[in-house]
Write an enzyme that holds these catalytic residues in place. Structure first.
Site, short mmCIF file in Angstrom:
data_model
loop_
_atom_site.label_atom_id
_atom_site.label_comp_id
_atom_site.label_asym_id
_atom_site.label_seq_id
_atom_site.Cartn_x
_atom_site.Cartn_y
_atom_site.Cartn_z
NE ARG A 63 -25.98 -25.82 -25.97
CZ ARG A 63 -24.73 -26.32 -25.95
NH1 ARG A 63 -24.31 -27.07 -26.95
NH2 ARG A 63 -23.94 -26.08 -24.94
CG HIS A 67 -23.63 -21.81 -28.19
ND1 HIS A 67 -22.80 -22.68 -27.50
CD2 HIS A 67 -24.67 -21.55 -27.35
CE1 HIS A 67 -23.33 -22.93 -26.31
NE2 HIS A 67 -24.47 -22.27 -26.21
CB SER A 77 -17.64 -17.76 -36.70
OG SER A 77 -18.36 -17.49 -35.50
#
Length: 318
Positions: A63, A67, A77
């Protein structure tokens, strides 16, 4: 003519420098062959330890990768803590109180730094750990292209705007994935990441109490631990084989047992029904398509002009 002739060597040099610059930014599976030859073994061993501790750790990392890549490309980031200069993506609405696994990447980074100091980006570590987590739970493997740089900023507003929500309808999902360069088929294959992992009751309570395209027995089962109005209670995204990376997710959709609204819309009388049905009976087809889409996901690049570095610690810039 003489003036033009004198310019030719300089033009050739400029073209060579440009070509070298472009090549330097191309991803390659052998990027660290000379500078960190044991990289893949180090990451694999660390992920194996994490998955042995808790199989859910593979879903956490998967995940994080999604993302991260969906917001300004695969640049790690999402791993940054906030500073006076930028707000952390960790506290964007799609990530707050739900994104997990940061400490796993920190631990892997520490092992990599011990072997190859100041060499391997956090973005590349996240990409490798994602592939290994999927494979350790029985899923398809793929060749990870390497050579990413780490972002020097986070993009919380973009995360709020660009990440799909658990309540998204099919047309919105298709549109959001198309904006990142993915076809509806690739979107449906990538959604199969939900064959592992869990969701909080607050993300699916509306579905189990109000939706009609849901198996009644399944809805009743989920209501036992999920009250109206939601809670932090968890349920598996794939109740059939929650800790195995397989095509069980699609069988759940065909049976109207998709946990999230954004899951069940893939099989709800729409354009993806036939593909979902195929994946539900052909695990090999899903595995091939998922692996290919993950390679494409990993190739999403930061916007031009975005500065990058190799972070020494993944949660802050150097």
């Amino acid at each position: 003519m003489a003036s033009m002739a004198s310019m030719i060597p300089r033009l050739v040099l400029a073209l060579c420098l440009f070509s070298a610059l472009v090549s330097a930014h191309q991803l390659s599976s052998t990027f660290y062959s000379a500078t960190c030859p044991n990289l893949q073994q180090v990451v694999r061993s660390a992920m194996a330890d994490a998955v042995r501790q808790n199989p859910r750790n593979a879903a956490f990392i998967l995940r994080l990768f999604f993302h991260d890549c969906f917001v300004n490309g695969c640049d790690a980031s999402i791993l940054l803590d906030g500073t006076a200069a930028f707000a952390s993506e960790k506290f964007a609405n799609p990530n707050r109180d739900s994104a997990r696994g940061y400490e796993i990447i920190d631990a892997i980074k520490a092992r990599v730094e011990a072997n190859c100091p100041a060499t391997v980006s956090c973005a590349d570590i996240l990409a490798l750990a994602t592939r290994d987590g999927v494979a350790l739970l029985g899923g398809q493997t793929w060749t990870v292209q390497l050579g990413r740089r780490d972002s020097r900023a986070a993009f919380q507003e973009a995360a709020n705007r660009e990440l799909p929500a658990p309540f998204s309808d099919l047309s919105l999902l298709i549109s959001m994935f198309r904006d990142k360069g993915f076809t509806p088929r690739e979107m449906t294959a990538l959604s199969g990441a939900h064959t592992i992992g869990q969701a909080q009751c607050s993300q699916f309570d509306d579905r189990i109490y109000n939706d009609r395209n849901i198996n009644a027995t399944f809805a009743a089962l989920r209501r036992r631990t999920c009250p109206r109005g939601g809670s932090r209670a968890l349920a598996p995204l794939d109740g059939e084989t929650p800790y195995r990376f397989d095509n069980g997710y699609y069988r759940e959709l065909v049976a109207q047992r998709g946990l999230l609204q954004s899951d069940q819309v893939l099989f709800n009388g729409g354009s993806q029904d036939a593909l979902v049905r195929r994946y539900s009976v052909d695990g090999a087809a899903f595995a091939r398509d998922f692996a290919a889409a993950m390679v494409k996901m990993g190739a999403l690049r930061p916007r031009p002009g975005t500065a990058g570095e190799v972070r020494l610690v993944c949660n802050r810039v150097n």
